[in-house]
Scaffold this active site. Sequence first.
Site, PDB file in Angstrom:
ATOM      1  N   TYR A 153      29.352  37.537  25.178  1.00  0.00           N
ATOM      2  CA  TYR A 153      30.818  37.501  25.066  1.00  0.00           C
ATOM      3  C   TYR A 153      31.340  38.500  24.032  1.00  0.00           C
ATOM      4  CZ  TYR A 153      30.975  33.905  28.506  1.00  0.00           C
ATOM      5  OH  TYR A 153      30.861  33.249  29.706  1.00  0.00           O
ATOM      6  N   ASN A 172      41.059  35.674  34.890  1.00  0.00           N
ATOM      7  CA  ASN A 172      40.504  36.648  33.952  1.00  0.00           C
ATOM      8  C   ASN A 172      40.682  36.182  32.514  1.00  0.00           C
ATOM      9  OD1 ASN A 172      40.034  38.056  36.243  1.00  0.00           O
ATOM     10  ND2 ASN A 172      41.689  39.535  35.960  1.00  0.00           N
ATOM     11  N   HIS A 230      40.720  30.165  33.198  1.00  0.00           N
ATOM     12  CA  HIS A 230      39.330  30.122  32.714  1.00  0.00           C
ATOM     13  C   HIS A 230      39.215  30.401  31.216  1.00  0.00           C
ATOM     14  CE1 HIS A 230      37.654  30.805  37.052  1.00  0.00           C
ATOM     15  NE2 HIS A 230      38.057  29.564  36.830  1.00  0.00           N
ATOM     16  N   CYS A 276      35.507  25.000  18.675  1.00  0.00           N
ATOM     17  CA  CYS A 276      34.299  24.336  18.180  1.00  0.00           C
ATOM     18  C   CYS A 276      33.537  23.734  19.356  1.00  0.00           C
ATOM     19  CB  CYS A 276      34.692  23.243  17.180  1.00  0.00           C
ATOM     20  SG  CYS A 276      33.214  22.420  16.518  1.00  0.00           S
ATOM     21  N   THR A 314      40.170  38.820  43.904  1.00  0.00           N
ATOM     22  CA  THR A 314      39.286  37.672  43.648  1.00  0.00           C
ATOM     23  C   THR A 314      38.475  37.372  44.899  1.00  0.00           C
ATOM     24  OG1 THR A 314      39.175  35.332  43.043  1.00  0.00           O
ATOM     25  CG2 THR A 314      41.238  36.073  44.061  1.00  0.00           C
ATOM     26  N   LEU A 370      39.697  44.278  47.642  1.00  0.00           N
ATOM     27  CA  LEU A 370      38.980  45.459  48.106  1.00  0.00           C
ATOM     28  C   LEU A 370      38.067  45.129  49.283  1.00  0.00           C
ATOM     29  CD1 LEU A 370      38.967  48.390  47.197  1.00  0.00           C
ATOM     30  CD2 LEU A 370      37.066  47.856  45.662  1.00  0.00           C
ATOM     31  N   ALA A 399      43.821  47.301  43.970  1.00  0.00           N
ATOM     32  CA  ALA A 399      44.980  46.679  43.339  1.00  0.00           C
ATOM     33  C   ALA A 399      45.931  47.743  42.788  1.00  0.00           C
ATOM     34  CB  ALA A 399      44.519  45.746  42.221  1.00  0.00           C
TER      35      ALA A 399
HETATM   36  P1  OAD Z   1      34.456  38.387  41.539  1.00  0.00           P
HETATM   37  O1  OAD Z   1      33.620  39.381  40.828  1.00  0.00           O
HETATM   38  O2  OAD Z   1      33.764  37.237  42.195  1.00  0.00           O
HETATM   39  O3  OAD Z   1      35.304  39.121  42.670  1.00  0.00           O
HETATM   40  C1  OAD Z   1      36.083  40.238  42.412  1.00  0.00           C
HETATM   41  C2  OAD Z   1      36.733  40.684  43.710  1.00  0.00           C
HETATM   42  O4  OAD Z   1      37.567  41.787  43.395  1.00  0.00           O
HETATM   43  C3  OAD Z   1      35.743  41.144  44.780  1.00  0.00           C
HETATM   44  O5  OAD Z   1      35.983  40.416  45.981  1.00  0.00           O
HETATM   45  C4  OAD Z   1      36.068  42.627  44.984  1.00  0.00           C
HETATM   46  O6  OAD Z   1      36.066  43.026  46.355  1.00  0.00           O
HETATM   47  C5  OAD Z   1      37.472  42.730  44.439  1.00  0.00           C
HETATM   48  N1  OAD Z   1      37.783  44.042  43.844  1.00  0.00           N
HETATM   49  C6  OAD Z   1      36.970  44.860  43.143  1.00  0.00           C
HETATM   50  N2  OAD Z   1      37.629  45.955  42.733  1.00  0.00           N
HETATM   51  C7  OAD Z   1      38.900  45.819  43.179  1.00  0.00           C
HETATM   52  C8  OAD Z   1      40.080  46.613  43.079  1.00  0.00           C
HETATM   53  N3  OAD Z   1      40.081  47.770  42.430  1.00  0.00           N
HETATM   54  N4  OAD Z   1      41.207  46.154  43.662  1.00  0.00           N
HETATM   55  C9  OAD Z   1      41.212  44.976  44.348  1.00  0.00           C
HETATM   56  N5  OAD Z   1      40.136  44.181  44.480  1.00  0.00           N
HETATM   57  C10 OAD Z   1      38.997  44.594  43.898  1.00  0.00           C
HETATM   58  O7  OAD Z   1      35.578  37.897  40.503  1.00  0.00           O
HETATM   59  P2  OAD Z   1      36.488  36.592  40.529  1.00  0.00           P
HETATM   60  O8  OAD Z   1      36.862  36.208  41.916  1.00  0.00           O
HETATM   61  O9  OAD Z   1      37.569  36.816  39.553  1.00  0.00           O
HETATM   62  O10 OAD Z   1      34.549  32.602  35.915  1.00  0.00           O
HETATM   63  O11 OAD Z   1      35.487  35.513  39.970  1.00  0.00           O
HETATM   64  C11 OAD Z   1      35.953  34.216  39.739  1.00  0.00           C
HETATM   65  C12 OAD Z   1      35.257  33.619  38.544  1.00  0.00           C
HETATM   66  O12 OAD Z   1      33.854  33.729  38.708  1.00  0.00           O
HETATM   67  C13 OAD Z   1      35.517  34.345  37.241  1.00  0.00           C
HETATM   68  O13 OAD Z   1      36.727  33.960  36.615  1.00  0.00           O
HETATM   69  C14 OAD Z   1      34.347  33.946  36.395  1.00  0.00           C
HETATM   70  C15 OAD Z   1      33.253  33.997  37.432  1.00  0.00           C
HETATM   71  O14 OAD Z   1      32.251  33.070  37.282  1.00  0.00           O
HETATM   72  C16 OAD Z   1      34.162  32.290  34.666  1.00  0.00           C
HETATM   73  O15 OAD Z   1      33.596  33.067  33.908  1.00  0.00           O
HETATM   74  C17 OAD Z   1      34.481  30.902  34.268  1.00  0.00           C
END
Ligand code: OAD
Length: 247
Positions: free
Chosen positions: A63, A99, A116, A124, A192, A218, A235
Site C-alpha cells: 500500500y 478506487n 472501498h 487501527c 470496472t 475498454l 474513459a
Molecule cells: P479491474 O482491474 O477489475 O477492472 C478494470 C476495468 O477497466 C477492466 O475491465 C478494463 O477493461 C477497464 N479499463 C482499463 N483501462 C481502461 C480505460 N482506459 N478506459 C476504460 N476502461 C478501462 O478493476 P475494478 O473493476 O475497479 O478492490 O476492480 C474492482 C475491485 O477489485 C477494486 O476496487 C479492488 C479490486 O479487488 C479492493 O481493493 C477492495
Amino acid sequence: MSDGRLPIGERTRVLVLTGAGISAESGLATFRGAGGLWDGHPVEQVASPVGFAEDPELVWSFYSARRRDAAAAEPNAAHRALAALEERLGDRFLLATQNVDGLHARAGSRRLVEVHGSLWRTRCSGCMRPAFADATYPVGPPLPRCACGALLRPDIVWFGELLDPATTRSIDRFMRDAGGSGDPFVFLAVGTSGNVYPAAGYVTAARFFGADTWLLNLDPAENAGAFDHTVEGSAVQSLPRLLGIDG
Ligand code: OAD
C-alpha cells in the site's frame, strides 16, 4: 444515444460508479489481467485481514507503493468530466468509486462516496479509533502502532470485510430517491470489470429503481449483460464526449 451522448436533461438524476479503468490513463495499474496489480500478488496476501495478520510488512509495502504511485499521478480528462457534470447537476448527482487513489477528489468531485476506502487514510487494526488522514509511506520495521498497542493499517475495505454502512446507505438513498422522484434516472459505470460485489450489483439495483443503465469500459465487463447500453472505449477519449463535456 442518437447524438452520441447520454440522455442527461435538466431533471435527470445521475449515479456514476467508477473502477480502476478510469485511472488507467493517469498511469495507475488496474487490478485484473496481465500486468495488473493482483498479477503476482495473491489477493488474499495483500488485501485481506488474514494476509495482514500473517505479514503486515508485506501489506504495508504494497500500500505504501500504491500511495507513491497515486501521489505521482494526476487526474485525467475523465475524472475532470465527472467533476464538471457534478457542478452542473448538484444534488442530482452522486459518484460512487471503487478506487482508493483519491484522484476523483483531486479533480474536484465532492458528491463522492469511496466504497472501498482510501489510500490516504489509516486506521487501527484493533480499536474503534476513527480513521485519520495519512500520507506517510510505512514499510517497517517497525510498523506504526495505535496508542492502544495494535498495528495501524490502511483504511481499505479488504476481501472478507463489510463496506462502511454509511457509504452503502448514501448510495441506496440516492437510488430510492431517484426511483421515487419520477425524474429520469441514469446509471453509468466506467472502467470496472464487474467482478466485485456489491458494486457489480449496483446496475441491477439501479434498474430496479427505473434507471437507464450505461457501461463505458475498454473490454467487455463480467456483468455487461446487465446494462441497457454498453460503449467499448477509453474513459479519457469517450467519457467527456458521452457527457457532452469538453475534455
Ligand atoms: P479491474 O482491474 O477489475 O477492472 C478494470 C476495468 O477497466 C477492466 O475491465 C478494463 O477493461 C477497464 N479499463 C482499463 N483501462 C481502461 C480505460 N482506459 N478506459 C476504460 N476502461 C478501462 O478493476 P475494478 O473493476 O475497479 O478492490 O476492480 C474492482 C475491485 O477489485 C477494486 O476496487 C479492488 C479490486 O479487488 C479492493 O481493493 C477492495
